[in-house]
Design a protein around this motif. Structure first.
Motif, PDB file in Angstrom:
ATOM      1  N   ALA A  13       0.909  -1.289   0.130  1.00  0.00           N
ATOM      2  CA  ALA A  13       0.027   0.143   0.199  1.00  0.00           C
ATOM      3  C   ALA A  13       0.837   1.312  -0.011  1.00  0.00           C
ATOM      4  CB  ALA A  13      -0.834  -0.094   1.222  1.00  0.00           C
ATOM      5  N   CYS A  14       1.950   1.175   0.691  1.00  0.00           N
ATOM      6  CA  CYS A  14       2.744   2.424   0.721  1.00  0.00           C
ATOM      7  C   CYS A  14       3.493   2.567  -0.463  1.00  0.00           C
ATOM      8  CB  CYS A  14       4.067   2.347   1.775  1.00  0.00           C
ATOM      9  SG  CYS A  14       3.212   2.057   3.491  1.00  0.00           S
ATOM     10  N   ALA A  15       3.838   1.538  -0.988  1.00  0.00           N
ATOM     11  CA  ALA A  15       4.603   1.744  -2.387  1.00  0.00           C
ATOM     12  C   ALA A  15       3.619   2.041  -3.352  1.00  0.00           C
ATOM     13  CB  ALA A  15       5.008  -0.088  -2.829  1.00  0.00           C
ATOM     14  N   GLU A  16       2.378   2.002  -3.559  1.00  0.00           N
ATOM     15  CA  GLU A  16       1.187   2.621  -4.199  1.00  0.00           C
ATOM     16  C   GLU A  16       1.187   3.942  -3.968  1.00  0.00           C
ATOM     17  OE1 GLU A  16      -3.218   2.053  -5.535  1.00  0.00           O
ATOM     18  OE2 GLU A  16      -2.382   0.135  -4.691  1.00  0.00           O
ATOM     19  N   LYS A  17       1.450   4.405  -2.880  1.00  0.00           N
ATOM     20  CA  LYS A  17       1.181   5.810  -2.371  1.00  0.00           C
ATOM     21  C   LYS A  17       2.337   6.342  -3.065  1.00  0.00           C
ATOM     22  CE  LYS A  17      -1.773   5.202   1.631  1.00  0.00           C
ATOM     23  NZ  LYS A  17      -1.799   5.388   2.919  1.00  0.00           N
ATOM     24  N   MET A  18       3.481   5.719  -3.041  1.00  0.00           N
ATOM     25  CA  MET A  18       4.724   6.450  -3.211  1.00  0.00           C
ATOM     26  C   MET A  18       5.044   6.444  -4.838  1.00  0.00           C
ATOM     27  SD  MET A  18       7.573   4.338  -0.938  1.00  0.00           S
ATOM     28  CE  MET A  18       8.732   4.847  -1.905  1.00  0.00           C
ATOM     29  N   GLN A  19       4.542   5.500  -5.447  1.00  0.00           N
ATOM     30  CA  GLN A  19       4.396   5.615  -7.175  1.00  0.00           C
ATOM     31  C   GLN A  19       3.606   6.794  -7.342  1.00  0.00           C
ATOM     32  OE1 GLN A  19       3.707   1.700  -9.352  1.00  0.00           O
ATOM     33  NE2 GLN A  19       1.698   3.087 -10.187  1.00  0.00           N
ATOM     34  N   GLU A  20       2.623   7.021  -6.786  1.00  0.00           N
ATOM     35  CA  GLU A  20       1.529   8.238  -7.233  1.00  0.00           C
ATOM     36  C   GLU A  20       2.325   9.556  -6.920  1.00  0.00           C
ATOM     37  OE1 GLU A  20      -1.109   8.521  -8.971  1.00  0.00           O
ATOM     38  OE2 GLU A  20      -0.477   6.342  -9.169  1.00  0.00           O
ATOM     39  N   ALA A  21       3.233   9.604  -5.648  1.00  0.00           N
ATOM     40  CA  ALA A  21       3.917  10.744  -5.442  1.00  0.00           C
ATOM     41  C   ALA A  21       5.065  11.007  -6.405  1.00  0.00           C
ATOM     42  CB  ALA A  21       4.384  10.507  -4.000  1.00  0.00           C
ATOM     43  N   ILE A  22       5.574   9.750  -7.103  1.00  0.00           N
ATOM     44  CA  ILE A  22       6.949  10.001  -8.151  1.00  0.00           C
ATOM     45  C   ILE A  22       5.990  10.446  -9.197  1.00  0.00           C
ATOM     46  CG2 ILE A  22       8.318   8.717  -9.147  1.00  0.00           C
ATOM     47  CD1 ILE A  22       8.573   6.836  -6.597  1.00  0.00           C
ATOM     48  N   ASN A  24       3.563  12.265  -9.572  1.00  0.00           N
ATOM     49  CA  ASN A  24       3.181  13.667  -9.555  1.00  0.00           C
ATOM     50  C   ASN A  24       4.192  14.796  -9.317  1.00  0.00           C
ATOM     51  OD1 ASN A  24       0.377  12.900  -9.944  1.00  0.00           O
ATOM     52  ND2 ASN A  24       0.031  12.605  -7.864  1.00  0.00           N
ATOM     53  N   THR A  25       5.446  14.151  -9.493  1.00  0.00           N
ATOM     54  CA  THR A  25       6.533  15.184  -9.315  1.00  0.00           C
ATOM     55  C   THR A  25       6.855  15.536 -10.610  1.00  0.00           C
ATOM     56  OG1 THR A  25       7.552  13.833  -7.636  1.00  0.00           O
ATOM     57  CG2 THR A  25       8.964  15.307  -8.697  1.00  0.00           C
ATOM     58  N   GLU A  26       7.063  17.157 -10.667  1.00  0.00           N
ATOM     59  CA  GLU A  26       7.114  17.918 -11.687  1.00  0.00           C
ATOM     60  C   GLU A  26       8.501  17.367 -12.383  1.00  0.00           C
ATOM     61  OE1 GLU A  26       7.783  22.512 -13.236  1.00  0.00           O
ATOM     62  OE2 GLU A  26       6.841  22.193 -11.466  1.00  0.00           O
ATOM     63  N   GLY A  27       8.431  17.176 -13.722  1.00  0.00           N
ATOM     64  CA  GLY A  27       9.691  16.510 -14.406  1.00  0.00           C
ATOM     65  C   GLY A  27       9.783  15.057 -14.680  1.00  0.00           C
ATOM     66  N   ILE A  28       8.723  14.385 -14.011  1.00  0.00           N
ATOM     67  CA  ILE A  28       8.582  13.183 -14.519  1.00  0.00           C
ATOM     68  C   ILE A  28       7.169  12.633 -15.298  1.00  0.00           C
ATOM     69  CG2 ILE A  28       7.980  10.823 -13.204  1.00  0.00           C
ATOM     70  CD1 ILE A  28       9.780  11.768 -10.879  1.00  0.00           C
ATOM     71  N   LYS A  29       7.438  11.976 -16.360  1.00  0.00           N
ATOM     72  CA  LYS A  29       6.464  11.512 -17.402  1.00  0.00           C
ATOM     73  C   LYS A  29       5.645  10.363 -16.601  1.00  0.00           C
ATOM     74  CE  LYS A  29       7.476  11.997 -21.761  1.00  0.00           C
ATOM     75  NZ  LYS A  29       8.127  11.897 -22.994  1.00  0.00           N
ATOM     76  N   ASP A  30       6.405   9.496 -16.313  1.00  0.00           N
ATOM     77  CA  ASP A  30       5.727   8.148 -15.707  1.00  0.00           C
ATOM     78  C   ASP A  30       6.588   7.415 -14.757  1.00  0.00           C
ATOM     79  OD1 ASP A  30       3.423   6.447 -15.543  1.00  0.00           O
ATOM     80  OD2 ASP A  30       4.309   5.252 -17.089  1.00  0.00           O
ATOM     81  N   ALA A  31       6.035   6.659 -14.035  1.00  0.00           N
ATOM     82  CA  ALA A  31       6.840   6.001 -12.894  1.00  0.00           C
ATOM     83  C   ALA A  31       6.117   4.734 -12.695  1.00  0.00           C
ATOM     84  CB  ALA A  31       7.109   6.755 -11.672  1.00  0.00           C
ATOM     85  N   LYS A  41      10.742   2.329 -11.876  1.00  0.00           N
ATOM     86  CA  LYS A  41      11.321   2.530 -13.308  1.00  0.00           C
ATOM     87  C   LYS A  41      10.678   4.023 -13.402  1.00  0.00           C
ATOM     88  CE  LYS A  41      11.631  -2.113 -14.815  1.00  0.00           C
ATOM     89  NZ  LYS A  41      11.121  -3.021 -15.773  1.00  0.00           N
ATOM     90  N   VAL A  42      11.495   4.993 -13.956  1.00  0.00           N
ATOM     91  CA  VAL A  42      11.047   6.369 -13.896  1.00  0.00           C
ATOM     92  C   VAL A  42      11.435   6.768 -15.202  1.00  0.00           C
ATOM     93  CG1 VAL A  42      11.196   8.631 -12.964  1.00  0.00           C
ATOM     94  CG2 VAL A  42      11.359   6.823 -11.453  1.00  0.00           C
ATOM     95  N   GLU A  43      10.367   7.452 -16.000  1.00  0.00           N
ATOM     96  CA  GLU A  43      10.628   8.092 -17.284  1.00  0.00           C
ATOM     97  C   GLU A  43      10.253   9.672 -16.924  1.00  0.00           C
ATOM     98  OE1 GLU A  43       8.729   8.176 -21.729  1.00  0.00           O
ATOM     99  OE2 GLU A  43       7.753   6.684 -20.365  1.00  0.00           O
TER     100      GLU A  43
END
Length: 72
Positions: A13-22, A24-31, A41-43
C-alpha cells in the motif's frame, strides 16, 4: 530518458502511494514502483535535471512514508 532505482519500502500500500507521489513530481512523465522487486522505473520529461527531479520525488515520498528510501 528512463532510469531504474532500487527502493526500500515496507508494504504494498505504501509502495502504491509512493508511486503516485513520484508520478506527480514535476519533471517525471511516468513511474512504476514494484513492491515485489523493490525497484522503481522512472521516465523523465525531456531536458530535466534528473538528479534534482529525483531529489524532489524522494522528498515527496518521505512526506507519505518517512522510513522509505530511494537509492539515487
Amino acid at each position: 530518458m528512463k532510469k531504474t532505482y532500487k527502493v526500500d519500502v515496507d508494504c504494498a500500500a505504501c509502495a502504491e502511494k509512493m508511486q503516485e507521489a513520484i508520478k506527480n513530481t514535476e519533471g517525471i512523465k511516468d513511474a512504476t514502483l514494484s513492491f515485489m522487486t523493490l525497484k522503481c522505473k522512472v521516465e523523465f520529461e525531456d531536458g530535466v535535471d534528473v538528479d534534482a527531479v529525483m531529489q524532489q520525488a524522494r522528498k515527496n515520498c518521505k512526506k507519505i512514508e518517512d522510513d522509505m528510501e530511494i537509492y539515487l
